[in-house]
Motif scaffolding. Structure first.
Motif, PDB file in Angstrom:
ATOM      1  N   GLY A   1       2.121 -48.057   2.936  1.00  0.00           N
ATOM      2  CA  GLY A   1       2.520 -47.098   4.112  1.00  0.00           C
ATOM      3  C   GLY A   1       2.688 -45.831   4.180  1.00  0.00           C
ATOM      4  N   ILE A   2       2.876 -44.695   3.708  1.00  0.00           N
ATOM      5  CA  ILE A   2       2.292 -43.672   4.106  1.00  0.00           C
ATOM      6  C   ILE A   2       1.130 -43.291   4.485  1.00  0.00           C
ATOM      7  N   SER A   3      -0.265 -44.544   4.672  1.00  0.00           N
ATOM      8  CA  SER A   3      -1.563 -44.313   5.439  1.00  0.00           C
ATOM      9  C   SER A   3      -0.790 -44.880   6.543  1.00  0.00           C
ATOM     10  N   LEU A   4      -0.285 -45.660   6.911  1.00  0.00           N
ATOM     11  CA  LEU A   4      -0.277 -46.422   8.036  1.00  0.00           C
ATOM     12  C   LEU A   4       0.370 -45.655   8.889  1.00  0.00           C
TER      13      LEU A   4
ATOM     14  N   LYS B   1      12.638 -43.797   3.496  1.00  0.00           N
ATOM     15  CA  LYS B   1      12.318 -44.955   3.434  1.00  0.00           C
ATOM     16  C   LYS B   1      11.957 -45.654   2.172  1.00  0.00           C
ATOM     17  N   ILE B   2      13.063 -46.618   2.028  1.00  0.00           N
ATOM     18  CA  ILE B   2      13.448 -46.598   0.301  1.00  0.00           C
ATOM     19  C   ILE B   2      12.484 -48.182   0.218  1.00  0.00           C
TER      20      ILE B   2
ATOM     21  N   VAL C   1       1.083 -36.097  16.605  1.00  0.00           N
ATOM     22  CA  VAL C   1       1.394 -34.929  16.473  1.00  0.00           C
ATOM     23  C   VAL C   1       0.237 -34.484  16.396  1.00  0.00           C
ATOM     24  N   ASP C   2      -0.246 -32.815  16.358  1.00  0.00           N
ATOM     25  CA  ASP C   2      -0.491 -31.973  16.481  1.00  0.00           C
ATOM     26  C   ASP C   2      -0.956 -31.592  14.895  1.00  0.00           C
ATOM     27  N   ALA C   3       0.104 -31.689  14.068  1.00  0.00           N
ATOM     28  CA  ALA C   3      -0.426 -31.818  12.716  1.00  0.00           C
ATOM     29  C   ALA C   3       0.544 -32.203  11.680  1.00  0.00           C
ATOM     30  N   LEU C   4      -0.321 -33.265  11.000  1.00  0.00           N
ATOM     31  CA  LEU C   4       0.345 -33.469  10.014  1.00  0.00           C
ATOM     32  C   LEU C   4       0.490 -33.367   7.817  1.00  0.00           C
ATOM     33  N   VAL C   5       1.441 -32.937   7.916  1.00  0.00           N
ATOM     34  CA  VAL C   5       1.800 -32.195   6.630  1.00  0.00           C
ATOM     35  C   VAL C   5       2.251 -33.327   4.978  1.00  0.00           C
ATOM     36  N   LEU C   6       1.417 -33.532   4.450  1.00  0.00           N
ATOM     37  CA  LEU C   6       1.172 -34.351   3.374  1.00  0.00           C
ATOM     38  C   LEU C   6       2.416 -33.697   2.087  1.00  0.00           C
TER      39      LEU C   6
ATOM     40  N   VAL D   1       5.901 -34.302   8.925  1.00  0.00           N
ATOM     41  CA  VAL D   1       5.905 -34.398   7.732  1.00  0.00           C
ATOM     42  C   VAL D   1       6.075 -35.374   6.612  1.00  0.00           C
ATOM     43  N   LEU D   2       5.309 -35.978   5.685  1.00  0.00           N
ATOM     44  CA  LEU D   2       5.237 -37.617   4.960  1.00  0.00           C
ATOM     45  C   LEU D   2       5.509 -36.656   3.490  1.00  0.00           C
ATOM     46  N   ALA D   3       6.577 -37.589   3.295  1.00  0.00           N
ATOM     47  CA  ALA D   3       6.642 -36.374   1.825  1.00  0.00           C
ATOM     48  C   ALA D   3       6.728 -37.491   0.530  1.00  0.00           C
ATOM     49  N   ASP D   4       5.822 -37.719  -0.376  1.00  0.00           N
ATOM     50  CA  ASP D   4       5.911 -38.662  -0.953  1.00  0.00           C
ATOM     51  C   ASP D   4       6.613 -38.514  -2.533  1.00  0.00           C
TER      52      ASP D   4
END
Length: 165
Positions: free
Chosen positions: A95-98, A76-77, A107-112, A12-15
């Protein structure tokens, strides 16, 4: 579209900047990161949860960073940059893209969690690599190209009481 199943490994990647500004401009409320993480994971195996935040020396921001960590996010700050003309810039798009591309092999799934249309190409790439891509965002401010590039889209505006404090 690959279905959701309990043995999936998920990241899970939270912008956080995108979510914060959208929640405040639309509702004058904050995002409930506990509910967001629970909904994003859906009883699957969480490999990593990262919240990308900006340090702007505002009151209580360190408390917010600590709260994210307590919930289960890695914070990540990045410090905000002020230019000679007084303009300010801080974003985590690269950074999120990398991180997403790096995590894709684990992973099998990525939650953006973002409404930023700049991530549509990233989503297309991840799907091409066989990763299920799920986007969480606020409908009225989520770019159409981002919605279309994902396997699924959760409109957080449809359940304000769940996703907002």
């Amino acid at each position: 579209m690959p279905p959701i199943h309990p043995t999936q490994r998920v990241a899970v990647l939270a912008d956080s900047q995108n979510l914060y500004h959208t929640a405040h401009s639309l509702y004058s409320r904050n995002v409930d990161y506990t509910a967001l993480l629970d909904s994003a994971v859906q009883d699957r195996e969480l490999v990593r949860a990262i919240a990308y935040v900006i340090r702007a020396d505002s009151p209580n921001e360190e408390d917010f960073f600590d709260a994210l960590r307590d919930i289960g996010f890695e914070a990540k700050i990045k410090d905000i940059k002020t230019f000679g003309d007084g303009s300010k810039k801080a974003d985590w798009d690269v950074g999120i893209s990398l991180d997403a591309v790096t995590l894709a092999t684990h992973v099998d799934a990525l939650v953006l969690c973002s409404g930023d249309g700049d991530f549509s190409r990233l989503c297309s790439h991840l799907r091409h690599e066989g990763v299920r891509v799920e986007v969480f965002g606020f409908g009225s401010s989520t770019a159409e190209e981002l919605r279309e590039a994902a396997d699924s889209f959760v409109d957080m505006s449809e359940n304000e009481d769940r996703y907002l404090l």
